[in-house]
Write a protein that holds these residues in place. Sequence first.
Motif, mmCIF file in Angstrom:
data_model
loop_
_atom_site.group_PDB
_atom_site.id
_atom_site.type_symbol
_atom_site.label_atom_id
_atom_site.label_comp_id
_atom_site.label_asym_id
_atom_site.label_seq_id
_atom_site.Cartn_x
_atom_site.Cartn_y
_atom_site.Cartn_z
ATOM 1 N N GLY A 49 14.275 -16.952 -159.163
ATOM 2 C CA GLY A 49 13.309 -16.168 -158.413
ATOM 3 C C GLY A 49 13.935 -15.742 -157.094
ATOM 4 N N ILE A 50 13.818 -14.471 -156.769
ATOM 5 C CA ILE A 50 14.302 -13.947 -155.494
ATOM 6 C C ILE A 50 13.081 -13.434 -154.731
ATOM 7 C CG2 ILE A 50 15.721 -12.205 -154.350
ATOM 8 C CD1 ILE A 50 17.310 -14.456 -155.656
ATOM 9 N N PHE A 51 12.626 -14.233 -153.791
ATOM 10 C CA PHE A 51 11.390 -13.948 -153.060
ATOM 11 C C PHE A 51 11.732 -13.596 -151.613
ATOM 12 C CE2 PHE A 51 9.969 -17.529 -156.053
ATOM 13 C CZ PHE A 51 9.787 -16.642 -157.105
ATOM 14 N N LEU A 52 12.044 -12.329 -151.389
ATOM 15 C CA LEU A 52 12.463 -11.854 -150.077
ATOM 16 C C LEU A 52 11.460 -10.848 -149.543
ATOM 17 C CD1 LEU A 52 16.286 -11.254 -150.667
ATOM 18 C CD2 LEU A 52 15.130 -13.347 -149.922
ATOM 19 N N ASP A 53 11.196 -10.936 -148.258
ATOM 20 C CA ASP A 53 10.199 -10.065 -147.648
ATOM 21 C C ASP A 53 10.632 -8.601 -147.716
ATOM 22 O OD1 ASP A 53 7.774 -9.626 -146.479
ATOM 23 O OD2 ASP A 53 8.125 -10.931 -144.761
ATOM 24 N N THR A 54 9.684 -7.724 -147.492
ATOM 25 C CA THR A 54 9.936 -6.282 -147.531
ATOM 26 C C THR A 54 11.064 -5.891 -146.575
ATOM 27 O OG1 THR A 54 7.592 -5.925 -148.009
ATOM 28 C CG2 THR A 54 8.864 -4.026 -147.233
ATOM 29 N N GLY A 55 11.963 -5.049 -147.060
ATOM 30 C CA GLY A 55 13.048 -4.554 -146.231
ATOM 31 C C GLY A 55 14.338 -5.340 -146.306
ATOM 32 N N LEU A 56 14.361 -6.413 -147.097
ATOM 33 C CA LEU A 56 15.573 -7.242 -147.187
ATOM 34 C C LEU A 56 16.486 -6.859 -148.361
ATOM 35 C CD1 LEU A 56 14.351 -10.824 -146.175
ATOM 36 C CD2 LEU A 56 15.277 -8.982 -144.772
ATOM 37 N N GLY A 57 16.166 -5.786 -149.049
ATOM 38 C CA GLY A 57 17.104 -5.255 -150.046
ATOM 39 C C GLY A 57 17.015 -5.861 -151.425
ATOM 40 N N LYS A 58 15.814 -6.129 -151.911
ATOM 41 C CA LYS A 58 15.672 -6.689 -153.255
ATOM 42 C C LYS A 58 16.202 -5.725 -154.319
ATOM 43 C CE LYS A 58 11.280 -7.527 -152.815
ATOM 44 N NZ LYS A 58 11.189 -7.256 -151.351
ATOM 45 N N THR A 59 16.058 -4.410 -154.061
ATOM 46 C CA THR A 59 16.528 -3.425 -155.040
ATOM 47 C C THR A 59 18.023 -3.580 -155.292
ATOM 48 O OG1 THR A 59 14.814 -1.831 -154.431
ATOM 49 C CG2 THR A 59 16.757 -0.961 -155.528
ATOM 50 N N LEU A 60 18.815 -3.656 -154.223
ATOM 51 C CA LEU A 60 20.263 -3.812 -154.382
ATOM 52 C C LEU A 60 20.612 -5.152 -155.021
ATOM 53 C CD1 LEU A 60 21.692 -2.309 -151.063
ATOM 54 C CD2 LEU A 60 21.661 -1.298 -153.347
ATOM 55 N N ILE A 61 19.867 -6.186 -154.680
ATOM 56 C CA ILE A 61 20.106 -7.506 -155.274
ATOM 57 C C ILE A 61 19.865 -7.450 -156.775
ATOM 58 C CG2 ILE A 61 19.208 -9.870 -155.409
ATOM 59 C CD1 ILE A 61 18.782 -9.726 -152.365
ATOM 60 N N GLU A 62 18.771 -6.815 -157.175
ATOM 61 C CA GLU A 62 18.474 -6.702 -158.602
ATOM 62 C C GLU A 62 19.550 -5.892 -159.335
ATOM 63 O OE1 GLU A 62 14.220 -6.021 -159.775
ATOM 64 O OE2 GLU A 62 13.962 -5.865 -157.594
ATOM 65 N N LEU A 63 19.955 -4.772 -158.737
ATOM 66 C CA LEU A 63 20.956 -3.918 -159.381
ATOM 67 C C LEU A 63 22.289 -4.647 -159.545
ATOM 68 C CD1 LEU A 63 20.161 -0.581 -157.538
ATOM 69 C CD2 LEU A 63 19.921 -0.971 -160.002
ATOM 70 N N ALA A 164 11.722 -10.868 -159.005
ATOM 71 C CA ALA A 164 11.937 -10.443 -157.618
ATOM 72 C C ALA A 164 10.641 -9.906 -157.033
ATOM 73 C CB ALA A 164 13.025 -9.367 -157.550
ATOM 74 N N THR A 165 10.292 -10.391 -155.862
ATOM 75 C CA THR A 165 9.109 -9.910 -155.175
ATOM 76 C C THR A 165 9.185 -10.292 -153.708
ATOM 77 O OG1 THR A 165 6.682 -9.845 -155.258
ATOM 78 C CG2 THR A 165 7.718 -11.981 -155.570
ATOM 79 N N ALA A 166 8.325 -9.669 -152.895
ATOM 80 C CA ALA A 166 8.251 -10.062 -151.495
ATOM 81 C C ALA A 166 7.761 -11.504 -151.415
ATOM 82 C CB ALA A 166 7.310 -9.130 -150.733
ATOM 83 N N THR A 167 8.093 -12.158 -150.320
ATOM 84 C CA THR A 167 7.788 -13.579 -150.149
ATOM 85 C C THR A 167 6.383 -13.904 -150.630
ATOM 86 O OG1 THR A 167 9.146 -13.468 -148.157
ATOM 87 C CG2 THR A 167 7.875 -15.479 -148.510
ATOM 88 N N PRO A 168 6.251 -14.710 -151.686
ATOM 89 C CA PRO A 168 4.914 -15.029 -152.195
ATOM 90 C C PRO A 168 4.169 -15.955 -151.240
ATOM 91 C CG PRO A 168 6.568 -16.298 -153.354
ATOM 92 C CD PRO A 168 7.315 -15.363 -152.453
ATOM 93 N N ALA A 169 2.852 -15.880 -151.283
ATOM 94 C CA ALA A 169 2.046 -16.769 -150.447
ATOM 95 C C ALA A 169 2.270 -18.206 -150.908
ATOM 96 C CB ALA A 169 0.574 -16.405 -150.569
ATOM 97 N N PRO A 170 2.671 -19.104 -150.005
ATOM 98 C CA PRO A 170 2.951 -20.485 -150.408
ATOM 99 C C PRO A 170 1.759 -21.182 -151.054
ATOM 100 C CG PRO A 170 3.714 -20.066 -148.174
ATOM 101 C CD PRO A 170 2.883 -18.890 -148.580
ATOM 102 N N ASN A 171 0.550 -20.722 -150.712
ATOM 103 C CA ASN A 171 -0.628 -21.372 -151.267
ATOM 104 C C ASN A 171 -1.177 -20.661 -152.500
ATOM 105 O OD1 ASN A 171 -1.512 -19.139 -149.928
ATOM 106 N ND2 ASN A 171 -3.289 -20.098 -148.976
ATOM 107 N N ASP A 172 -0.477 -19.625 -152.983
ATOM 108 C CA ASP A 172 -0.896 -18.969 -154.219
ATOM 109 C C ASP A 172 -0.180 -19.647 -155.379
ATOM 110 O OD1 ASP A 172 -1.632 -17.333 -156.296
ATOM 111 O OD2 ASP A 172 -1.469 -15.488 -155.144
ATOM 112 N N HIS A 173 -0.716 -20.784 -155.775
ATOM 113 C CA HIS A 173 -0.024 -21.617 -156.737
ATOM 114 C C HIS A 173 -0.001 -21.019 -158.135
ATOM 115 C CE1 HIS A 173 -1.751 -24.555 -153.658
ATOM 116 N NE2 HIS A 173 -0.503 -24.309 -153.323
ATOM 117 N N ILE A 174 -1.011 -20.229 -158.474
ATOM 118 C CA ILE A 174 -1.011 -19.570 -159.775
ATOM 119 C C ILE A 174 0.134 -18.565 -159.848
ATOM 120 C CG2 ILE A 174 -2.347 -18.172 -161.387
ATOM 121 C CD1 ILE A 174 -3.418 -21.025 -160.936
#
Length: 234
Positions: A49-63, A164-174
């Motif tokens: 899982g790559i959970f990085l906040d918006t603007g940290l380049g998840k697109t390039l990481i995925e590619l 890959a997604t922006a940092t998930p909420a730590p308390n969103d356990h589902i």
Amino acid sequence: MTPGYQAFLASKELRAEARGMTAIPPLAKHLFPFQSHCIEFALRAGAAGIFLDTGLGKTLIELEWCRHAAEASNGKALILTPLAVARQFEREAHKFDYEAQVIRQQSEAREGINICNYDRLEKLDPSAFGAVSLDEASILKSFDGKTKGKLIDGFARCGWKLAATATPAPNDHIELGNYAEFLDMLAAVEMLSRFFINDTSVASQEWRLKAHARTAFWDWMASWSRCAAMPSDL
């Protein structure tokens, strides 16, 4: 506590087993160091899982991850994106010289990186891809059970997986459980029963982390994911 007993306790800790590369090939020079770290981690893990906040380049990481994971598998990688994001992903890929194309059905898939939106999932054959990346993976929690099941079941035998997604909420356990299940770490219900407790006294659907399981849970999460709101978090 004796060293032997410490070793015994350590052997009981839940950890994700690395199933990817033991030697990482050279990565693209356009990546920032923290992005390269995430890619190296995910390539070693095989499923991550790559959970990085918006603007940290998840697109390039995925590619970049897909490029190497495709080469390590059957030559074909798939990136699933939300509607209208596929073309944006394709433009970014071509900007950095990745071989990638948007497809609408299985007959259009070819070697390299294939990009398709989630709504076309039924037009694809998941078994034809050696690697898969879920872009904006948090969409899993808004899917109905049938569609989410197709993703989890359809890619069950895929050896290389990325969520890959922006940092998930730590308390969103589902949400965290959905990622764990897709990546073959633990079934969501098993994760909840192992680390969480449901307050049935108030008929709540909320789960809270068991006090004695906090360290074990986040250690387990760290064994298969990277989570950061800014590069220095890593």
